[in-house]
Design an enzyme around this catalytic site. Structure first.
Site, PDB file in Angstrom:
ATOM      1  N   GLY A   1      22.529 -43.523  12.955  1.00 21.43           N
ATOM      2  CA  GLY A   1      23.375 -44.124  11.996  1.00 21.43           C
ATOM      3  C   GLY A   1      23.184 -43.437  10.822  1.00 21.43           C
ATOM      4  O   GLY A   1      24.232 -43.866   9.955  1.00 21.43           O
TER       5      GLY A   1
ATOM      6  N   HIS B   1      17.316 -36.413   4.745  1.00 22.83           N
ATOM      7  CA  HIS B   1      16.728 -36.603   6.492  1.00 22.83           C
ATOM      8  C   HIS B   1      15.261 -36.137   5.619  1.00 22.83           C
ATOM      9  O   HIS B   1      14.300 -36.739   7.088  1.00 22.83           O
ATOM     10  CB  HIS B   1      16.656 -35.716   6.706  1.00 22.83           C
ATOM     11  CG  HIS B   1      18.195 -35.986   7.766  1.00 22.83           C
ATOM     12  ND1 HIS B   1      18.867 -37.226   7.896  1.00 22.83           N
ATOM     13  CD2 HIS B   1      19.169 -35.165   8.518  1.00 22.83           C
ATOM     14  CE1 HIS B   1      19.942 -37.633   8.740  1.00 22.83           C
ATOM     15  NE2 HIS B   1      20.277 -36.140   8.790  1.00 22.83           N
TER      16      HIS B   1
ATOM     17  N   LYS C   1      19.713 -38.962  13.423  1.00 26.14           N
ATOM     18  CA  LYS C   1      20.518 -39.996  14.365  1.00 26.14           C
ATOM     19  C   LYS C   1      20.081 -40.731  14.346  1.00 26.14           C
ATOM     20  O   LYS C   1      19.956 -41.658  15.321  1.00 26.14           O
ATOM     21  CB  LYS C   1      20.596 -39.063  15.402  1.00 26.14           C
ATOM     22  CG  LYS C   1      20.722 -37.560  15.639  1.00 26.14           C
ATOM     23  CD  LYS C   1      21.604 -37.453  15.026  1.00 26.14           C
ATOM     24  CE  LYS C   1      22.914 -38.064  15.517  1.00 26.14           C
ATOM     25  NZ  LYS C   1      24.482 -36.997  15.419  1.00 26.14           N
TER      26      LYS C   1
ATOM     27  N   ARG D   1      28.959 -39.965  19.067  1.00 27.02           N
ATOM     28  CA  ARG D   1      28.609 -39.772  20.106  1.00 27.02           C
ATOM     29  C   ARG D   1      28.729 -41.030  21.257  1.00 27.02           C
ATOM     30  O   ARG D   1      29.899 -41.421  22.048  1.00 27.02           O
ATOM     31  CB  ARG D   1      27.033 -39.224  20.762  1.00 27.02           C
ATOM     32  CG  ARG D   1      26.534 -38.659  22.267  1.00 27.02           C
ATOM     33  CD  ARG D   1      25.118 -38.695  22.512  1.00 27.02           C
ATOM     34  NE  ARG D   1      24.124 -39.977  21.355  1.00 27.02           N
ATOM     35  CZ  ARG D   1      23.839 -40.889  22.782  1.00 27.02           C
ATOM     36  NH1 ARG D   1      24.501 -40.851  23.679  1.00 27.02           N
ATOM     37  NH2 ARG D   1      23.510 -41.928  22.665  1.00 27.02           N
TER      38      ARG D   1
ATOM     39  N   THR E   1      26.114 -41.409   9.807  1.00 25.55           N
ATOM     40  CA  THR E   1      27.580 -41.211   9.236  1.00 25.55           C
ATOM     41  C   THR E   1      27.953 -42.470   9.673  1.00 25.55           C
ATOM     42  O   THR E   1      28.222 -42.655   8.442  1.00 25.55           O
ATOM     43  CB  THR E   1      28.273 -40.425  10.749  1.00 25.55           C
ATOM     44  OG1 THR E   1      27.809 -38.958  11.270  1.00 25.55           O
ATOM     45  CG2 THR E   1      29.395 -40.146  10.517  1.00 25.55           C
ATOM     46  N   TRP E   2      27.257 -43.734   9.782  1.00 31.92           N
ATOM     47  CA  TRP E   2      28.008 -44.458   9.451  1.00 31.92           C
ATOM     48  C   TRP E   2      27.731 -45.169   8.897  1.00 31.92           C
ATOM     49  O   TRP E   2      28.424 -45.941   7.562  1.00 31.92           O
ATOM     50  CB  TRP E   2      27.268 -45.631  11.278  1.00 31.92           C
ATOM     51  CG  TRP E   2      27.745 -47.684  11.343  1.00 31.92           C
ATOM     52  CD1 TRP E   2      29.064 -47.924  10.435  1.00 31.92           C
ATOM     53  CD2 TRP E   2      26.898 -48.544  11.132  1.00 31.92           C
ATOM     54  NE1 TRP E   2      28.876 -48.938  10.273  1.00 31.92           N
ATOM     55  CE2 TRP E   2      27.759 -49.365  11.239  1.00 31.92           C
ATOM     56  CE3 TRP E   2      25.347 -48.789  11.766  1.00 31.92           C
ATOM     57  CZ2 TRP E   2      27.397 -51.026  11.513  1.00 31.92           C
ATOM     58  CZ3 TRP E   2      25.387 -50.004  11.474  1.00 31.92           C
ATOM     59  CH2 TRP E   2      26.171 -50.554  11.727  1.00 31.92           C
TER      60      TRP E   2
END
Length: 291
Positions: free
Chosen positions: A40, A103, A38, A257, A42-43
């Protein structure tokens, strides 16, 4: 490494970092996109994919892969889906140069990644925003996961990938020691100056923008295509359900989100904010890394 019952890490089916360490075969031209969940991810996947593949897929093309495929699916993870069920050897089928993600903390990365000098791009984000995004993401699967319970676990460093401050600090130190191999980026700075940082990313990845591309607005095209609002509005990202972890189906829209800086203020109490700030500041003290 501590593990809580959350999306992506079920204690009954632990994350198998050891399998990745033993079976993943790195190549010298690999690039690894590393993030704490979480932050970023995906960006970053969308940006890195678009930058490295722009010679085959222009950002302005109406057939660009990002228009029909979720960014999470364009750059596969080393450790997901569960590698005890999905062989790591599947990654061998990908053509070079491979763009991969993880991750995992730096201490659990396969030794061959460092030995072969693979590039690593790390994205850092304010821990308070990370916590809120992670809590809400997990809450889509475990509705009983209250913010108080989640905050206690996060503050104690309990997560599938260890304490966020340790995760951040290890990659930060590596980026200082090997700046030619590890690019350390900050989410907030990228959001403030996306064009500047996309140029920086392209240069680090070995595919710098030419003067002609800059003059023709190619960089801005990449930024626009990969913008949060643009990605979130695409049907492939706003609808449907996909199981990318293994046994944990998630709505595709769950990966988009808010993306806002400082959204934590809408969810955390002043006491929570001060407590987490104090913990992280103490853990990072003297390192030169700030948030």
């Amino acid at each position: 490494m501590s593990c809580i019952k959350a999306a992506g890490c079920d204690p009954a089916r632990p994350c198998k970092a050891s399998m990745v360490q033993e079976h993943f075969k790195a190549r010298p031209d690999n690039t690894l996109l590393a993030t704490f969940p979480k932050c970023g991810t995906t960006w970053l996947k969308a940006l890195a994919f678009t930058v490295t593949n722009r010679f085959d897929h222009a950002a302005t093309s109406d057939t660009h892969p990002l228009l029909t495929r979720h960014p999470q699916d364009l750059v596969p993870f080393l450790e997901m889906p569960y590698r005890q069920l999905h062989p790591i050897a599947d990654l061998e089928k990908l053509a070079s140069p491979r763009l991969l993600a993880t991750h995992m903390p730096i201490t659990l990365l396969p030794p061959c990644v460092s030995k072969l000098g693979c590039r690593v791009v790390y994205l850092f984000r304010d821990p308070k925003d990370v916590f809120v995004s992670l809590w809400q993401f997990i809450g889509k699967v475990h509705t009983e996961y209250t913010i108080d319970r989640a905050f206690d676990s996060f503050s104690e460093g309990l997560s599938p990938y260890g304490p966020i401050w340790k995760h951040n600090l290890e990659f930060w130190k590596k980026s200082i020691a090997e700046s030619d191999k590890v690019l350390f980026l900050k989410y907030e700075e990228m959001m403030a100056e996306p064009v500047k940082h996309v140029k920086m990313l392209a240069k680090f990845l070995g595919v710098p923008f030419t003067e002609e591309e800059v003059r023709c607005g190619v960089v801005e095209g990449v930024v626009h295509l990969c913008s949060f609002d643009k990605l979130r509005s695409m049907p492939v990202n706003s609808s449907g359900v996909t199981d990318r972890i293994g046994g944990v189906p998630m709505e595709n829209s769950s990966y988009f989100r808010a993306g806002k800086i400082g959204d934590w203020a809408n969810h955390l109490t002043e006491e929570m904010s001060k407590k987490l700030d104090a913990i992280v500041e103490e853990k990072l003290r003297g390192s030169g890394l700030t948030f």
